[in-house]
Design a protein around this motif. Structure first.
Motif, PDB file in Angstrom:
ATOM      1  N   ALA A 281       0.858  -1.112   0.112  1.00 40.62           N
ATOM      2  CA  ALA A 281       0.077   0.003  -0.073  1.00 40.62           C
ATOM      3  C   ALA A 281       0.847   1.452   0.070  1.00 40.62           C
ATOM      4  O   ALA A 281       0.467   2.276  -0.570  1.00 40.62           O
ATOM      5  CB  ALA A 281      -1.167  -0.070   1.057  1.00 40.62           C
ATOM      6  N   ILE A 282       2.177   1.173   0.629  1.00 44.50           N
ATOM      7  CA  ILE A 282       3.029   2.450   0.657  1.00 44.50           C
ATOM      8  C   ILE A 282       3.531   2.536  -0.903  1.00 44.50           C
ATOM      9  O   ILE A 282       3.816   3.620  -1.272  1.00 44.50           O
ATOM     10  CB  ILE A 282       4.005   2.316   1.730  1.00 44.50           C
ATOM     11  CG1 ILE A 282       3.542   2.226   3.181  1.00 44.50           C
ATOM     12  CG2 ILE A 282       5.046   3.200   1.643  1.00 44.50           C
ATOM     13  CD1 ILE A 282       4.192   1.688   4.277  1.00 44.50           C
ATOM     14  N   ARG A 283       3.883   1.596  -1.265  1.00 44.67           N
ATOM     15  CA  ARG A 283       4.611   1.545  -2.682  1.00 44.67           C
ATOM     16  C   ARG A 283       3.838   1.901  -3.795  1.00 44.67           C
ATOM     17  O   ARG A 283       4.341   2.224  -4.881  1.00 44.67           O
ATOM     18  CB  ARG A 283       5.517   0.332  -3.022  1.00 44.67           C
ATOM     19  CG  ARG A 283       6.594   0.058  -1.896  1.00 44.67           C
ATOM     20  CD  ARG A 283       7.285  -1.244  -2.072  1.00 44.67           C
ATOM     21  NE  ARG A 283       8.263  -1.014  -3.273  1.00 44.67           N
ATOM     22  CZ  ARG A 283       8.853  -1.915  -3.728  1.00 44.67           C
ATOM     23  NH1 ARG A 283       8.937  -3.459  -3.004  1.00 44.67           N
ATOM     24  NH2 ARG A 283       9.725  -1.838  -4.886  1.00 44.67           N
ATOM     25  N   ALA A 284       2.392   1.619  -3.688  1.00 39.90           N
ATOM     26  CA  ALA A 284       1.499   1.748  -4.696  1.00 39.90           C
ATOM     27  C   ALA A 284       1.076   3.078  -4.762  1.00 39.90           C
ATOM     28  O   ALA A 284       1.251   3.999  -3.883  1.00 39.90           O
ATOM     29  CB  ALA A 284       0.242   0.776  -4.569  1.00 39.90           C
ATOM     30  N   ALA A 285       0.613   3.546  -6.052  1.00 37.42           N
ATOM     31  CA  ALA A 285       0.236   5.017  -6.407  1.00 37.42           C
ATOM     32  C   ALA A 285      -0.871   5.142  -5.475  1.00 37.42           C
ATOM     33  O   ALA A 285      -1.830   4.295  -5.052  1.00 37.42           O
ATOM     34  CB  ALA A 285      -0.134   4.992  -7.571  1.00 37.42           C
ATOM     35  N   ARG A 286      -1.104   6.554  -4.928  1.00 36.91           N
ATOM     36  CA  ARG A 286      -2.138   6.855  -4.439  1.00 36.91           C
ATOM     37  C   ARG A 286      -3.500   6.721  -4.762  1.00 36.91           C
ATOM     38  O   ARG A 286      -3.375   6.855  -6.140  1.00 36.91           O
ATOM     39  CB  ARG A 286      -2.112   8.286  -3.784  1.00 36.91           C
ATOM     40  CG  ARG A 286      -1.074   8.653  -2.786  1.00 36.91           C
ATOM     41  CD  ARG A 286      -0.974   7.872  -1.378  1.00 36.91           C
ATOM     42  NE  ARG A 286      -0.403   6.529  -1.568  1.00 36.91           N
ATOM     43  CZ  ARG A 286      -0.651   5.760  -0.454  1.00 36.91           C
ATOM     44  NH1 ARG A 286      -1.633   6.215   0.701  1.00 36.91           N
ATOM     45  NH2 ARG A 286      -0.027   4.615  -0.367  1.00 36.91           N
ATOM     46  N   PRO A 287      -4.727   6.844  -4.448  1.00 29.77           N
ATOM     47  CA  PRO A 287      -6.008   6.529  -5.175  1.00 29.77           C
ATOM     48  C   PRO A 287      -6.088   7.582  -6.384  1.00 29.77           C
ATOM     49  O   PRO A 287      -6.264   7.156  -7.255  1.00 29.77           O
ATOM     50  CB  PRO A 287      -7.040   6.497  -4.128  1.00 29.77           C
ATOM     51  CG  PRO A 287      -6.382   5.952  -2.611  1.00 29.77           C
ATOM     52  CD  PRO A 287      -4.905   6.419  -2.819  1.00 29.77           C
ATOM     53  N   ALA A 288      -5.766   8.596  -6.095  1.00 32.39           N
ATOM     54  CA  ALA A 288      -6.036   9.933  -7.071  1.00 32.39           C
ATOM     55  C   ALA A 288      -5.086   9.601  -8.341  1.00 32.39           C
ATOM     56  O   ALA A 288      -5.349   9.981  -9.451  1.00 32.39           O
ATOM     57  CB  ALA A 288      -5.704  11.288  -6.579  1.00 32.39           C
ATOM     58  N   ARG A 289      -3.799   9.159  -7.919  1.00 38.32           N
ATOM     59  CA  ARG A 289      -2.960   9.048  -9.017  1.00 38.32           C
ATOM     60  C   ARG A 289      -3.327   7.645  -9.929  1.00 38.32           C
ATOM     61  O   ARG A 289      -2.986   7.687 -10.982  1.00 38.32           O
ATOM     62  CB  ARG A 289      -1.556   8.867  -8.578  1.00 38.32           C
ATOM     63  CG  ARG A 289      -0.449   8.582  -9.538  1.00 38.32           C
ATOM     64  CD  ARG A 289      -0.172   9.783 -10.370  1.00 38.32           C
ATOM     65  NE  ARG A 289       0.599   9.365 -11.675  1.00 38.32           N
ATOM     66  CZ  ARG A 289       0.147   8.701 -12.802  1.00 38.32           C
ATOM     67  NH1 ARG A 289      -1.111   8.826 -12.904  1.00 38.32           N
ATOM     68  NH2 ARG A 289       1.069   8.484 -13.685  1.00 38.32           N
ATOM     69  N   THR A 290      -3.832   6.848  -9.082  1.00 38.84           N
ATOM     70  CA  THR A 290      -4.428   5.587  -9.719  1.00 38.84           C
ATOM     71  C   THR A 290      -5.550   5.816 -10.666  1.00 38.84           C
ATOM     72  O   THR A 290      -5.415   5.331 -11.852  1.00 38.84           O
ATOM     73  CB  THR A 290      -4.805   4.628  -8.694  1.00 38.84           C
ATOM     74  OG1 THR A 290      -3.840   4.215  -7.727  1.00 38.84           O
ATOM     75  CG2 THR A 290      -5.382   3.323  -9.289  1.00 38.84           C
ATOM     76  N   THR A 291      -6.322   6.954 -10.329  1.00 38.42           N
ATOM     77  CA  THR A 291      -7.518   7.327 -11.356  1.00 38.42           C
ATOM     78  C   THR A 291      -6.864   7.765 -12.589  1.00 38.42           C
ATOM     79  O   THR A 291      -7.436   7.429 -13.653  1.00 38.42           O
ATOM     80  CB  THR A 291      -8.239   8.014 -10.426  1.00 38.42           C
ATOM     81  OG1 THR A 291      -9.065   7.566  -9.396  1.00 38.42           O
ATOM     82  CG2 THR A 291      -9.567   8.379 -11.381  1.00 38.42           C
ATOM     83  N   ALA A 292      -5.811   8.717 -12.282  1.00 46.02           N
ATOM     84  CA  ALA A 292      -5.189   9.322 -13.484  1.00 46.02           C
ATOM     85  C   ALA A 292      -4.516   8.448 -14.325  1.00 46.02           C
ATOM     86  O   ALA A 292      -4.738   8.519 -15.611  1.00 46.02           O
ATOM     87  CB  ALA A 292      -4.333  10.423 -13.057  1.00 46.02           C
ATOM     88  N   PHE A 293      -3.977   7.239 -13.998  1.00 47.77           N
ATOM     89  CA  PHE A 293      -3.097   6.349 -14.611  1.00 47.77           C
ATOM     90  C   PHE A 293      -4.167   5.539 -15.282  1.00 47.77           C
ATOM     91  O   PHE A 293      -4.018   5.324 -16.530  1.00 47.77           O
ATOM     92  CB  PHE A 293      -2.534   5.408 -13.770  1.00 47.77           C
ATOM     93  CG  PHE A 293      -1.782   4.296 -14.279  1.00 47.77           C
ATOM     94  CD1 PHE A 293      -0.726   4.198 -14.827  1.00 47.77           C
ATOM     95  CD2 PHE A 293      -2.641   3.004 -14.637  1.00 47.77           C
ATOM     96  CE1 PHE A 293       0.172   3.241 -15.580  1.00 47.77           C
ATOM     97  CE2 PHE A 293      -1.853   2.136 -15.283  1.00 47.77           C
ATOM     98  CZ  PHE A 293      -0.764   1.966 -15.773  1.00 47.77           C
TER      99      PHE A 293
END
Length: 301
Positions: A281-293
């Protein structure tokens, strides 16, 4: 019994029908019996002998992985010094409640026994943490994507069997749509799962659109992408699921699904997997960045 109310009190065992399914109910009964045994200073082998069983059988009972017989429960309560008739009756009522079948049991022809146990846990969960490397998590799959995945896993099954498996997968997702009683899902998806073209471009496009809608519109779903740029990590070997329950006396359950079975690590091994999920969870992209991706990825389909 009135649905949605606290139903019975067996000692300090209080259950809420909105949150507790038969599997979690068995687990809570088992946890209460374990505490009673430990308070009496008895070993599992000693308790097992009373019910004509072994320490291994007692372990399965106390973990909620084996159904309870009324006679066994009464004998254990006597051994543990529980003489109050109301409390003994409450335990028996709970044992009967735990025997009620879950909806998934009517699909036993297409659900292997090892997965049926997990379904019981999932349907009783308040929080599910999940990491997937191969596919989009089952709780977030669209119907078309799920049909394609099931077709890969059961390519030699009859059409009716495929459709029944699909029905089970879609029905599982209802736990995320129960209003105030909805489960919370915290999903970390490896980038590999999103770039693997399951079912063709249209299916993948629909799946990614669904993930975008979920990430923007469902407050009880936290979605994180683990990008290739994160490099290697300890969870590359396969999916990890951690199930948490509303009942304060139930420990989290770690579930590791394999091709033809599953494992439930315990003790220090379970702690290790908890830490791995925290690191992911720390290494993964934050939720907002995930949505953009996801929106950028959608343009590729």
């Amino acid at each position: 019994m009135v649905a949605g109310t606290n139903v019975r009190d067996a000692g300090d065992l209080v259950l809420d029908n909105r949150q507790t399914g038969p599997t979690a109910l068995r687990m809570q009964i088992g946890a209460r019996l374990r505490r009673m045994r430990e308070e009496r200073g008895l070993s599992r082998a000693q308790a097992g002998e009373i019910i004509r069983g072994s320490a291994s059988k007692m372990s399965r009972l106390e973990l909620g992985r084996h159904g309870f017989k009324a006679r066994d429960v009464l004998e254990l309560l006597t051994l543990y010094g529980v003489d109050d008739e109301d409390e003994r009756k409450s335990f028996l009522d709970l044992v009967q409640e735990a025997k009620k079948p879950g909806w998934w049991q009517s699909y036993g022809d297409v659900i292997p026994g090892w997965f049926e146990q997990y379904l019981g846990l999932e349907q009783s969960a308040t929080t599910i943490r999940n990491y997937e490397v191969q596919y989009v998590p089952g709780l977030l799959q669209t119907r078309d994507y799920a049909r394609a995945v099931i077709g890969l896993e059961h390519h030699d099954a009859a059409y009716d069997g495929l459709e029944r498996r699909l029905t089970v997968r879609m029905k599982r997702q209802e736990i995320l749509h129960r209003g105030s009683g909805a489960a919370t899902l915290w999903a970390v998806i490896d980038e590999a799962a999103l770039r693997r073209p399951i079912g063709g471009p249209e299916t993948m496009r629909g799946q990614i659109e669904h993930l975008i809608a979920v990430s923007e519109g469902m407050r009880n779903v936290n979605l994180q992408l683990l990008p290739f740029s994160a490099g290697g990590h300890l969870a590359l070997g396969g999916p990890i699921t951690i199930v948490r329950f509303a009942e304060h006396d139930l420990e989290d359950v770690i579930y590791l699904e394999q091709l033809t079975g599953a494992r439930y690590p315990e003790g220090q091994e379970a702690v290790r997997y908890q830490k791995i999920m925290d690191l992911l969870a720390i290494r993964a992209a934050r939720p907002a960045r995930t949505t953009a991706f996801l929106k950028d990825l959608l343009a590729e389909f």
